[in-house]
Write a protein that holds these residues in place. Structure first.
Motif, PDB file in Angstrom:
ATOM      1  N   LYS A  77      -6.856  -2.073   8.712  1.00  0.00           N
ATOM      2  CA  LYS A  77      -6.036  -1.614  10.327  1.00  0.00           C
ATOM      3  C   LYS A  77      -5.258  -0.712   9.957  1.00  0.00           C
ATOM      4  CE  LYS A  77      -2.913  -4.707  11.598  1.00  0.00           C
ATOM      5  NZ  LYS A  77      -2.463  -5.905  12.092  1.00  0.00           N
ATOM      6  N   TYR A  78      -4.251  -0.747   8.942  1.00  0.00           N
ATOM      7  CA  TYR A  78      -3.350   0.284   8.458  1.00  0.00           C
ATOM      8  C   TYR A  78      -3.852   1.749   8.518  1.00  0.00           C
ATOM      9  CZ  TYR A  78       0.322  -3.292   8.092  1.00  0.00           C
ATOM     10  OH  TYR A  78       1.066  -4.426   8.213  1.00  0.00           O
ATOM     11  N   ALA A  79      -4.996   1.846   7.853  1.00  0.00           N
ATOM     12  CA  ALA A  79      -5.580   3.053   7.513  1.00  0.00           C
ATOM     13  C   ALA A  79      -5.991   3.640   8.799  1.00  0.00           C
ATOM     14  CB  ALA A  79      -6.869   2.829   6.557  1.00  0.00           C
ATOM     15  N   GLU A  80      -6.668   2.665   9.724  1.00  0.00           N
ATOM     16  CA  GLU A  80      -7.077   3.376  11.035  1.00  0.00           C
ATOM     17  C   GLU A  80      -5.793   3.941  12.038  1.00  0.00           C
ATOM     18  OE1 GLU A  80      -9.377   4.865  13.930  1.00  0.00           O
ATOM     19  OE2 GLU A  80     -10.351   3.673  12.077  1.00  0.00           O
ATOM     20  N   GLN A  81      -4.703   3.323  11.948  1.00  0.00           N
ATOM     21  CA  GLN A  81      -3.585   3.649  12.411  1.00  0.00           C
ATOM     22  C   GLN A  81      -3.047   5.095  11.854  1.00  0.00           C
ATOM     23  OE1 GLN A  81      -0.792   0.393  11.995  1.00  0.00           O
ATOM     24  NE2 GLN A  81      -1.976  -0.965  13.613  1.00  0.00           N
ATOM     25  N   ARG A 139       4.361   6.625   6.959  1.00  0.00           N
ATOM     26  CA  ARG A 139       2.777   5.806   6.765  1.00  0.00           C
ATOM     27  C   ARG A 139       2.125   6.504   5.788  1.00  0.00           C
ATOM     28  NH1 ARG A 139       0.916   2.939  11.037  1.00  0.00           N
ATOM     29  NH2 ARG A 139       1.819   3.117  13.115  1.00  0.00           N
ATOM     30  N   LEU A 140       2.065   7.949   5.412  1.00  0.00           N
ATOM     31  CA  LEU A 140       1.416   8.462   4.022  1.00  0.00           C
ATOM     32  C   LEU A 140       2.058   7.832   2.983  1.00  0.00           C
ATOM     33  CD1 LEU A 140       1.225  12.033   5.551  1.00  0.00           C
ATOM     34  CD2 LEU A 140      -0.621  10.516   4.950  1.00  0.00           C
ATOM     35  N   GLU A 141       3.398   7.858   2.596  1.00  0.00           N
ATOM     36  CA  GLU A 141       4.073   7.285   1.600  1.00  0.00           C
ATOM     37  C   GLU A 141       3.774   5.953   1.499  1.00  0.00           C
ATOM     38  OE1 GLU A 141       8.421   6.919  -0.387  1.00  0.00           O
ATOM     39  OE2 GLU A 141       8.286   7.600   1.812  1.00  0.00           O
ATOM     40  N   ASP A 142       3.602   5.007   2.388  1.00  0.00           N
ATOM     41  CA  ASP A 142       3.038   3.421   2.466  1.00  0.00           C
ATOM     42  C   ASP A 142       1.683   3.373   1.949  1.00  0.00           C
ATOM     43  OD1 ASP A 142       5.672   2.695   3.213  1.00  0.00           O
ATOM     44  OD2 ASP A 142       5.212   2.565   5.348  1.00  0.00           O
ATOM     45  N   ALA A 143       0.706   4.527   2.638  1.00  0.00           N
ATOM     46  CA  ALA A 143      -0.603   4.338   2.140  1.00  0.00           C
ATOM     47  C   ALA A 143      -0.726   4.613   0.592  1.00  0.00           C
ATOM     48  CB  ALA A 143      -1.292   5.504   2.992  1.00  0.00           C
ATOM     49  N   ALA A 144      -0.086   5.512   0.105  1.00  0.00           N
ATOM     50  CA  ALA A 144      -0.159   5.638  -1.383  1.00  0.00           C
ATOM     51  C   ALA A 144       0.269   4.441  -2.030  1.00  0.00           C
ATOM     52  CB  ALA A 144       0.772   6.924  -1.927  1.00  0.00           C
ATOM     53  N   ARG A 145       1.262   3.742  -1.853  1.00  0.00           N
ATOM     54  CA  ARG A 145       1.954   2.709  -2.443  1.00  0.00           C
ATOM     55  C   ARG A 145       0.394   1.557  -2.163  1.00  0.00           C
ATOM     56  NH1 ARG A 145       5.876   2.105   0.144  1.00  0.00           N
ATOM     57  NH2 ARG A 145       5.397   0.368   1.496  1.00  0.00           N
TER      58      ARG A 145
END
Length: 203
Positions: free
Chosen positions: A39-43, A121-127
């Motif tokens: 869900k987060y990746a879609e956002q 969001r990009l920083e969170d996605a990497a983590r």
């Protein structure tokens, strides 16, 4: 008030409990994490597109599918592989994603410095990719399967950043779109693969 749900952190808390409930809890927790990150990746992808301007987001726009070092989309035959092999491929892709997402964040910090939520969001996605990859490897270890997930070389991501920075704004935006799309594809694929093992999933 000591009721506990299955924990990933406490495999030896009660030696009288068989390993099976702990394995099921580990799979279920990792599957839930993958579902949330899907869900987060879609956002993330939607927000990325919103900040790139035209022609990104326009109906019918089809950006070039740039090759990305260390990462390809899931192969057409992925779903037909044995589940442990699928999870090994998922773990390898998740290990390759964080440095690529970091490259995209740095490029967007130059192109869209005021897009603070996108940068976050990009920083969170990497983590989150690192966390999900580690959880998938833990599931593989609990299943007795070797992970064999290759670790991406940081130099490869640095080379991508250098080449993209000199290529211009449009290629930098396309690279980010590609990486965000691959992140969504692999997280969704990981969710589906874990669903094969989760209690109540397909046999």
């Amino acid at each position: 008030m000591s009721r506990r749900e299955g924990s990933l952190e406490d495999p030896q808390a009660d030696s009288s409990i068989s390993p099976l409930p702990h394995l099921e809890a580990k799979i279920q927790q990792t599957h839930s994490l993958a579902r949330l990150l899907t869900k987060y990746a879609e956002q993330l992808l939607q927000e990325y597109v919103q900040h790139q301007g035209d022609p990104f987001g326009l109906p019918g726009f089809s950006p070039p599918r740039l090759p990305v070092a260390d990462l390809s989309p899931p192969a057409p035959g992925h779903a037909g592989l044995p589940v442990p092999e699928r999870l090994r491929l998922d773990a390898a892709a998740l290990a390759a994603l964080p440095p690529l997402l970091d490259v995209v964040r740095r490029l967007q910090a130059e192109l869209n410095p005021r897009a603070l939520r996108l940068l976050r969001r990009l920083e969170d996605a990497a983590r989150q990719a690192r966390a999900l990859g580690a959880a998938v490897e833990a599931v593989l270890a609990a299943l007795g399967a070797e992970t064999r997930a290759p670790r991406p070389e940081p130099a490869a991501a640095a080379a991508i950043a250098a080449a993209t920075a000199t290529a211009g704004v449009f290629p930098a935006k396309v690279l980010g779109l590609r990486v965000c799309g691959l992140y969504r594809e692999w997280v969704s694929r990981t969710e589906a693969d874990l669903g094969q093992l989760a209690p109540g999933g397909p046999a």
